[in-house]
Design a protein around this motif. Structure first.
Motif: not given
Length: 195
Positions: A15-17, A66, A68-70
């Motif tokens: 996934e793109n973070c 990290c 979620d996606n952050k």
């Protein structure tokens, strides 16, 4: 292709973070306050120079959190200090976030060595390396439980995150030593960067 008995490989893609570079303890602390709650599961990874935290020539270069996606990368090579930046980790401990790491024995040993009281406060929840090794005990020749092998053999990624990570670190001027073989193949001759 590897055959797992208990685990079932999947075809997925990374996934793109959203990546935040924290260049000060306050910046890292603010990121934790904005992105983490008591219910958060936070992935933790530490970047070091050396493999033994008690040796004087070894050092913590930085760490990432990290949720979620952050992702936040806390640079520990700040001009005003040469030790572990603890403020974001203190906040994680205060919130009671569940913290996972791929090799908790390694990552946690650095925190235990450099901030033993903080180590005791963090809610170390899971070691994905241990879970992976316990669930994948087939024992075929060359079997590995590294994060990179999990990414390709279990998650079905075409390549590990190492190439993108190396490129990101080079762009940000954070590479410590020789870059990976994958980086060399994609981006040119192996070079050394120092910090």
């Amino acid at each position: 292709a590897p055959r797992f008995t208990v685990l079932e490989p999947v075809q997925s893609s990374p996934e793109n973070c959203e990546i935040t570079m924290a260049e000060s303890p306050n910046h890292g602390l603010r990121w934790v306050r904005q992105n983490c709650t008591r219910d958060s599961i936070v992935a933790f990874d530490i970047e070091t120079r050396g493999t033994e935290p008690h040796l004087p020539e070894s050092a913590i270069v930085g760490y990432s959190l990290c949720v979620d996606n952050k992702t936040m990368y806390m640079n520990c090579r700040l001009p005003d200090r040469t030790v572990l930046v603890t403020e974001p980790l203190e906040k994680l401990a205060q919130l009671g976030c569940r913290v996972i790491a791929h090799n908790l024995m390694f990552d946690g040993s650095w925190i235990a060595t450099h901030a033993p009281e903080l180590y005791k406060k963090i809610n170390w929840w899971r070691c994905t390396y241990l879970s992976y090794k316990l669930l994948a005990t087939e024992g075929w020749a060359g079997q590995s439980w590294s994060l990179k092998k999990a990414q390709t053999e279990l998650l079905g990624w075409q390549e590990t995150n190492e190439v993108k990570l190396d490129r990101y670190l080079v762009i940000k001027g954070l590479v410590k030593g020789a870059v990976s073989k994958d980086f060399k193949e994609k981006w040119g001759p192996k070079k050394r960067w120092s910090y």
